[in-house]
Design a protein around this motif. Structure first.
Motif, PDB file in Angstrom:
ATOM      1  N   GLU A  97       0.836  -1.203   0.000  1.00 20.07           N
ATOM      2  CA  GLU A  97       0.000   0.000   0.000  1.00 20.07           C
ATOM      3  C   GLU A  97       0.872   1.254   0.000  1.00 20.07           C
ATOM      4  N   VAL A  98       1.854   1.275   0.858  1.00 23.29           N
ATOM      5  CA  VAL A  98       2.738   2.433   0.954  1.00 23.29           C
ATOM      6  C   VAL A  98       3.553   2.603  -0.328  1.00 23.29           C
ATOM      7  N   ASN A  99       4.041   1.489  -0.872  1.00 23.14           N
ATOM      8  CA  ASN A  99       4.862   1.561  -2.084  1.00 23.14           C
ATOM      9  C   ASN A  99       4.098   2.158  -3.260  1.00 23.14           C
ATOM     10  N   TYR A 100       2.796   1.864  -3.346  1.00 22.23           N
ATOM     11  CA  TYR A 100       2.008   2.426  -4.438  1.00 22.23           C
ATOM     12  C   TYR A 100       2.016   3.954  -4.371  1.00 22.23           C
ATOM     13  N   TRP A 101       1.711   4.492  -3.194  1.00 26.51           N
ATOM     14  CA  TRP A 101       1.626   5.944  -3.053  1.00 26.51           C
ATOM     15  C   TRP A 101       3.003   6.603  -3.062  1.00 26.51           C
ATOM     16  N   ASP A 102       4.047   5.821  -2.778  1.00 29.67           N
ATOM     17  CA  ASP A 102       5.394   6.378  -2.739  1.00 29.67           C
ATOM     18  C   ASP A 102       6.080   6.339  -4.104  1.00 29.67           C
ATOM     19  N   SER A 103       5.568   5.508  -5.025  1.00 29.89           N
ATOM     20  CA  SER A 103       6.247   5.366  -6.307  1.00 29.89           C
ATOM     21  C   SER A 103       5.356   5.598  -7.520  1.00 29.89           C
ATOM     22  N   VAL A 104       4.072   5.326  -7.397  1.00 29.94           N
ATOM     23  CA  VAL A 104       3.176   5.415  -8.549  1.00 29.94           C
ATOM     24  C   VAL A 104       2.420   6.742  -8.588  1.00 29.94           C
ATOM     25  N   ASP A 105       1.711   7.043  -7.510  1.00 29.26           N
ATOM     26  CA  ASP A 105       0.826   8.216  -7.523  1.00 29.26           C
ATOM     27  C   ASP A 105       1.324   9.275  -6.548  1.00 29.26           C
ATOM     28  N   THR A 106       2.550   9.736  -6.752  1.00 28.69           N
ATOM     29  CA  THR A 106       3.124  10.735  -5.851  1.00 28.69           C
ATOM     30  C   THR A 106       2.972  12.131  -6.444  1.00 28.69           C
ATOM     31  N   PRO A 107       2.756  13.128  -5.613  1.00 30.21           N
ATOM     32  CA  PRO A 107       2.605  14.500  -6.132  1.00 30.21           C
ATOM     33  C   PRO A 107       3.856  15.015  -6.826  1.00 30.21           C
ATOM     34  N   ILE A 108       5.032  14.627  -6.347  1.00 25.59           N
ATOM     35  CA  ILE A 108       6.274  15.092  -6.961  1.00 25.59           C
ATOM     36  C   ILE A 108       6.448  14.478  -8.343  1.00 25.59           C
ATOM     37  N   ASN A 109       6.207  13.174  -8.469  1.00 24.49           N
ATOM     38  CA  ASN A 109       6.338  12.531  -9.783  1.00 24.49           C
ATOM     39  C   ASN A 109       5.332  13.086 -10.781  1.00 24.49           C
ATOM     40  N   ARG A 110       4.140  13.381 -10.285  1.00 27.54           N
ATOM     41  CA  ARG A 110       3.090  13.852 -11.180  1.00 27.54           C
ATOM     42  C   ARG A 110       3.455  15.205 -11.800  1.00 27.54           C
ATOM     43  N   ILE A 111       3.930  16.118 -10.984  1.00 31.83           N
ATOM     44  CA  ILE A 111       4.245  17.448 -11.525  1.00 31.83           C
ATOM     45  C   ILE A 111       5.562  17.414 -12.312  1.00 31.83           C
ATOM     46  N   ARG A 112       6.469  16.489 -11.939  1.00 31.02           N
ATOM     47  CA  ARG A 112       7.691  16.349 -12.737  1.00 31.02           C
ATOM     48  C   ARG A 112       7.357  15.870 -14.157  1.00 31.02           C
ATOM     49  N   SER A 113       6.390  14.965 -14.276  1.00 24.85           N
ATOM     50  CA  SER A 113       5.971  14.505 -15.614  1.00 24.85           C
ATOM     51  C   SER A 113       5.407  15.664 -16.429  1.00 24.85           C
ATOM     52  N   TYR A 114       4.634  16.520 -15.772  1.00 24.79           N
ATOM     53  CA  TYR A 114       4.067  17.688 -16.443  1.00 24.79           C
ATOM     54  C   TYR A 114       5.186  18.600 -16.945  1.00 24.79           C
ATOM     55  N   LEU A 115       6.182  18.855 -16.098  1.00 23.69           N
ATOM     56  CA  LEU A 115       7.285  19.732 -16.472  1.00 23.69           C
ATOM     57  C   LEU A 115       8.125  19.125 -17.600  1.00 23.69           C
ATOM     58  N   THR A 116       8.338  17.822 -17.522  1.00 22.89           N
ATOM     59  CA  THR A 116       9.131  17.150 -18.550  1.00 22.89           C
ATOM     60  C   THR A 116       8.434  17.222 -19.909  1.00 22.89           C
ATOM     61  N   ASP A 117       7.126  17.028 -19.891  1.00 22.33           N
ATOM     62  CA  ASP A 117       6.369  17.110 -21.145  1.00 22.33           C
ATOM     63  C   ASP A 117       6.445  18.514 -21.761  1.00 22.33           C
ATOM     64  N   LYS A 118       6.542  19.513 -20.891  1.00 27.06           N
ATOM     65  CA  LYS A 118       6.644  20.893 -21.361  1.00 27.06           C
ATOM     66  C   LYS A 118       8.050  21.250 -21.845  1.00 27.06           C
ATOM     67  N   GLY A 119       9.011  20.386 -21.525  1.00 33.13           N
ATOM     68  CA  GLY A 119      10.397  20.681 -21.856  1.00 33.13           C
ATOM     69  C   GLY A 119      11.050  21.623 -20.872  1.00 33.13           C
ATOM     70  N   TRP A 120      10.473  21.738 -19.680  1.00 32.94           N
ATOM     71  CA  TRP A 120      10.967  22.668 -18.658  1.00 32.94           C
ATOM     72  C   TRP A 120      11.826  21.980 -17.594  1.00 32.94           C
ATOM     73  N   TRP A 121      11.997  20.670 -17.708  1.00 34.80           N
ATOM     74  CA  TRP A 121      12.758  19.937 -16.691  1.00 34.80           C
ATOM     75  C   TRP A 121      13.304  18.671 -17.321  1.00 34.80           C
ATOM     76  N   ASP A 122      14.437  18.201 -16.810  1.00 29.70           N
ATOM     77  CA  ASP A 122      14.991  16.944 -17.305  1.00 29.70           C
ATOM     78  C   ASP A 122      15.801  16.288 -16.197  1.00 29.70           C
ATOM     79  N   GLU A 123      16.308  15.117 -16.472  1.00 27.87           N
ATOM     80  CA  GLU A 123      17.016  14.336 -15.454  1.00 27.87           C
ATOM     81  C   GLU A 123      18.280  15.042 -14.983  1.00 27.87           C
ATOM     82  N   ALA A 124      18.968  15.716 -15.886  1.00 27.06           N
ATOM     83  CA  ALA A 124      20.207  16.411 -15.496  1.00 27.06           C
ATOM     84  C   ALA A 124      19.912  17.532 -14.508  1.00 27.06           C
ATOM     85  N   ARG A 125      18.875  18.318 -14.785  1.00 23.97           N
ATOM     86  CA  ARG A 125      18.505  19.399 -13.857  1.00 23.97           C
ATOM     87  C   ARG A 125      18.035  18.817 -12.526  1.00 23.97           C
ATOM     88  N   GLU A 126      17.348  17.695 -12.593  1.00 26.06           N
ATOM     89  CA  GLU A 126      16.870  17.046 -11.368  1.00 26.06           C
ATOM     90  C   GLU A 126      18.046  16.674 -10.467  1.00 26.06           C
TER      91      GLU A 126
END
Length: 426
Positions: free
Chosen positions: A329-358
């Motif tokens: 249960e904890v692993n799901y919320w810690d790896s799949v549906d996390t607020p940080i991952n969600r907004i990072r995906s949004y930024l990556t799609d926009k071209g405003w963030w990448d792994e190097a900057r991270e």
């Protein structure tokens, strides 16, 4: 934004009319009772909670960080949204360092914010600085967003002489006069009626500001919460009751806490507009808070806000959550549906963030926080006499007596205490 505020609609008692409540009314007879505005009916009928539709959860981003409806995207510019994301990461990294330091015995206690970063940064971004915040204890991100530095957090957690509270509080009980946030206090729910009272006073002098009170689903079960909501409703207090429904009150799950439709539905019962939203969705939190603040300020009335989120970490360093919830249960919320991952995906799609900057940013923040940690750890503790000061303007007799006894004790046995770690007693 006007279109958006129309879409982010709080449920009000007037709009909470479901077909189930329709009945054959006896309209030729008055209803003189002062406590309700109902019509008479000839039907003997109970309202069953399972037959009333539940309040929906408003969201903007799905779990993969994709915008569901473009009209709901707040359309932050690159600098703004990247700054918000950085504060989410900063909160998370500070949590990890302080949590690990407690496990090493270097501080006495800590409470993490893992999984709830979006509720804090999204709501803080939507508020004005003049809005007064009444926190519970899981709002470190709000403190940081408003200008509280990691070093000041470290001084508080170590209880050093540089701590604003002079070591009088346990760790994570930040005091934020400089950022317009009331001091965190341990007793559960006490800040909620205080927030209603402050909002009532605030409307007398500044109708352009409001109060926001953060609390968890567990605190919502306290009597203080109910009396605070009733007070705010009857006195039209401009306060946002921001509930972080993260699934657990320490070890008690929400399934064991209540049978009703969460926390938002209680607002309707008190005659307060209410909204439920995805607390792991930064944009939904921002939109909901912005709309709720507008309603509270312009109509001078309270709003109940229920952020649906998940507490990934243990309740505190005194808790072991593996005793009452599964690792999966904890692993799901810690790896799949996390607020940080969600907004990072949004930024990556926009071209405003990448792994190097991270990687670069995380390394820089970790270094900054570790330096602050080292500074605080090597700062002297307050003068022990501070415990008797800055509470009363004039020390009362019983406290003066205790102070005299303490001084006598230290005169006789002071050599047995590590006073070299403290500022000199004067």
């Amino acid at each position: 934004m006007l279109t958006l505020l129309r879409r982010v609609r709080c449920l009000t008692p007037a709009t909470f009319g479901f077909s189930y409540f329709h009945h054959d009314s006896v309209r030729d007879e008055p209803t003189p009772f002062p406590g309700v505005t109902s019509e008479f009916t000839k039907d003997l009928r109970f309202i069953l909670p399972e037959e009333v539709p539940t309040i929906p959860v408003y969201r903007v981003l799905n779990s993969q960080g994709k915008v569901i409806n473009p009209d709901d995207d707040p359309n932050f510019d690159e600098d703004d949204i990247v700054t918000m994301y950085k504060f989410m990461i900063r909160t998370s990294i500070m949590d990890r360092i302080l949590y690990q330091s407690q496990r090493q015995g270097r501080i006495s206690f800590y409470m993490t914010n893992f999984g709830e970063e979006a509720t804090q940064i999204g709501s803080a971004r939507a508020l004005k600085f003049k809005d007064v915040v009444f926190p519970q204890y899981r709002e470190a991100g709000v403190f940081l967003w408003r200008g509280y530095s990691p070093l000041e957090c470290m001084h508080q957690c170590f209880g050093t002489a540089e701590d604003f509270g002079k070591g009088k509080q346990m760790p994570v009980h930040y005091t934020g006069a400089k950022v317009n946030i009331q001091t965190v206090s341990s007793p559960l729910g006490t800040q909620i009626p205080q927030a209603s009272g402050y909002a009532y006073a605030l409307k007398q002098r500044d109708s352009s500001a409001c109060v926001v009170c953060y609390f968890g689903d567990g605190a919502a079960s306290e009597g203080d919460c109910h009396s605070a909501m009733n007070m705010a409703a009857t006195l039209d207090c401009p306060v946002l009751f921001f509930c972080r429904n993260n699934g657990y009150a320490i070890s008690t799950s929400t399934k064991e806490q209540y049978r009703g439709d969460g926390i938002a539905s209680r607002g309707i019962g008190y005659g307060i507009p209410a909204i439920r939203f995805d607390g792991n969705d930064l944009f939904a939190v921002y939109n909901a808070t912005k709309a709720a603040r507008k309603l509270a300020v312009e109509q001078q009335r309270p709003v109940v806000m229920e952020a649906m989120t998940y507490r990934v970490g243990h309740h505190s360093t005194s808790d072991d959550s593996t005793a009452y919830r599964s690792v999966d249960e904890v692993n799901y919320w810690d790896s799949v549906d996390t607020p940080i991952n969600r907004i990072r995906s949004y930024l990556t799609d926009k071209g405003w963030w990448d792994e190097a900057r991270e990687k670069e940013f995380r390394a820089a923040v970790r270094g900054e926080i570790l330096r602050a940690f080292s500074t605080a750890e090597n700062t002297k503790l307050p003068n022990p006499l501070q415990i008797f000061e800055e509470v009363w303007h004039d020390i009362p007799e019983h406290l003066q007596r205790q102070k005299d006894e303490f001084l006598q004790h230290m005169k006789e046995y002071g050599g047995n205490y590590p006073l070299d770690a403290c500022e000199d007693m004067k």
